[in-house]
Design a protein around this motif. Structure first.
Motif, PDB file in Angstrom:
ATOM      1  N   ARG A   1      35.302  22.337 -84.770  1.00  0.00           N
ATOM      2  CA  ARG A   1      35.701  22.281 -86.182  1.00  0.00           C
ATOM      3  C   ARG A   1      36.784  23.326 -86.470  1.00  0.00           C
ATOM      4  O   ARG A   1      37.777  23.033 -87.132  1.00  0.00           O
ATOM      5  CB  ARG A   1      34.476  22.542 -87.077  1.00  0.00           C
ATOM      6  N   LEU A   2      36.590  24.525 -85.949  1.00  0.00           N
ATOM      7  CA  LEU A   2      37.581  25.590 -86.146  1.00  0.00           C
ATOM      8  C   LEU A   2      38.932  25.166 -85.565  1.00  0.00           C
ATOM      9  O   LEU A   2      39.970  25.319 -86.212  1.00  0.00           O
ATOM     10  CB  LEU A   2      37.089  26.883 -85.487  1.00  0.00           C
TER      11      LEU A   2
ATOM     12  N   LEU B   1      30.084  31.028 -81.402  1.00  0.00           N
ATOM     13  CA  LEU B   1      29.778  29.818 -82.168  1.00  0.00           C
ATOM     14  C   LEU B   1      29.399  28.691 -81.207  1.00  0.00           C
ATOM     15  O   LEU B   1      29.823  28.682 -80.045  1.00  0.00           O
ATOM     16  CB  LEU B   1      30.994  29.368 -82.981  1.00  0.00           C
ATOM     17  N   ASP B   2      28.639  27.708 -81.688  1.00  0.00           N
ATOM     18  CA  ASP B   2      28.315  26.576 -80.807  1.00  0.00           C
ATOM     19  C   ASP B   2      29.526  25.646 -80.687  1.00  0.00           C
ATOM     20  O   ASP B   2      30.521  25.793 -81.407  1.00  0.00           O
ATOM     21  CB  ASP B   2      27.047  25.841 -81.273  1.00  0.00           C
TER      22      ASP B   2
ATOM     23  N   ASP C   1      30.176  22.571 -81.503  1.00  0.00           N
ATOM     24  CA  ASP C   1      30.590  21.834 -82.704  1.00  0.00           C
ATOM     25  C   ASP C   1      31.393  22.723 -83.651  1.00  0.00           C
ATOM     26  O   ASP C   1      32.412  22.297 -84.199  1.00  0.00           O
ATOM     27  CB  ASP C   1      29.372  21.305 -83.478  1.00  0.00           C
ATOM     28  N   ALA C   2      30.922  23.936 -83.844  1.00  0.00           N
ATOM     29  CA  ALA C   2      31.603  24.843 -84.774  1.00  0.00           C
ATOM     30  C   ALA C   2      32.968  25.249 -84.219  1.00  0.00           C
ATOM     31  O   ALA C   2      33.940  25.380 -84.974  1.00  0.00           O
ATOM     32  CB  ALA C   2      30.739  26.079 -85.033  1.00  0.00           C
ATOM     33  N   ARG C   3      33.051  25.423 -82.890  1.00  0.00           N
ATOM     34  CA  ARG C   3      34.342  25.772 -82.305  1.00  0.00           C
ATOM     35  C   ARG C   3      35.319  24.598 -82.414  1.00  0.00           C
ATOM     36  O   ARG C   3      36.496  24.780 -82.692  1.00  0.00           O
ATOM     37  CB  ARG C   3      34.174  26.238 -80.857  1.00  0.00           C
TER      38      ARG C   3
END
Ligand code: ADP
Ligand code: ADP
Length: 225
Positions: free
Chosen positions: A77-78, A70-71, A73-75
């Motif tokens: 968010r996770l 994941l990029d 930002d997505a990491r």
């Protein structure tokens, strides 16, 4: 299928191979201790599982999704939505009060300021440092600071709590109290806990212990044991 799964994970920092081949499966609700000698790669494995560090090789899966690709930002968010993290020295923001340190993690998840502050005060009460709400980390004892860090990690009700030597800077009595709070609240909610420790007495509180040696861990999935 496991909640969290690492397969063949490797990570090198400069010329140091911190992790060479780490495979590990963790089921939802398990409390797993990652143990092993100093420098064996425990923290690096935790950081890879928690999406703080991106592995050079191998795969990390969370809830059936491959997450190491994941990029950023997505990491992030996770991490904010699903994970709570406690570091050895708390990792509290020194400029913020205890209450603000806890409230900020809730505000990152969209809770408004007033509600986050009220929830933060409740969590500080629950872990026994309600009277420290207005103090900054530099004004707290080690045990108090670690309780605030535990409140911060629990407040968002994360699916997974990662703890890196959470009691390493505390005397053994205070350490066991802090660990008891963390594990008690986690087990009550069925949260998954991944705990790095080099202390056998701390590892004994886990359901399962996984040993890292020279950057290698191989672990049999819980379902197969
Ligand atoms: P442990 O948690 O078992 O003590 P670590 O995962 O912290 O082990 O470290 C494993 C090895 O990788 C050690 O030799 C450590 O010095 C090195 N290491 C870890 N993180 C970094 C980093 N960011 N930069 C350089 N070396 C690192
Ligand atoms: P731990 O006590 O959990 O093993 P350390 O105190 O070794 O952690 O490391 C704390 C932080 O410093 C981690 O983010 C780790 O990645 C980083 N780190 C560890 N060893 C080194 C190193 N040799 N050079 C640079 N950063 C390091």
């Amino acid at each position: 299928s496991p909640l969290l799964h690492a397969r063949g994970v490797a990570k090198t920092f400069g010329r140091t191979r911190a992790l060479r081949d780490a495979s590990l499966s963790i089921d939802a609700g398990e409390v797993v201790a990652i143990s092993g000698p100093s420098g064996s790669g425990k923290s690096t494995l935790l950081h890879c599982l928690a999406e703080i560090v991106v592995p050079d090789e191998g795969e990390i899966h969370y809830g059936g999704t491959r997450v190491d690709e994941l990029d950023e930002d997505a990491r992030t968010r996770l991490r904010r939505e699903a994970f709570g993290i406690v570091f050895q020295f708390g990792g509290l923001v020194p400029e913020l009060t205890a209450e603000e340190n806890v409230a900020v993690s809730l505000m990152f998840r969209g809770t408004d300021r007033a509600e986050a502050s009220a929830a933060a005060r409740e969590w500080l009460e629950r872990v026994g440092v309600g009277d420290c709400a207005a103090l900054r980390p530099g004004e707290l004892s080690g045990g108090q600071a670690q309780r605030v860090a535990v409140a911060r990690a629990l407040a968002t009700e994360p699916a997974v709590i990662f703890a890196d030597e959470p009691t390493g800077a505390l005397d053994s009595v205070t350490g066991e109290e802090v660990l008891g709070l963390l594990l008690g609240a986690a087990r009550e909610r069925g949260a998954t806990v991944v705990l790095v420790t080099h202390d056998n007495r701390i590892a004994a509180y886990a359901d399962r212990e996984v040993v890292v040696r020279d950057g290698v861990v191989s672990d049999v999935p819980a379902v197969a044991r």
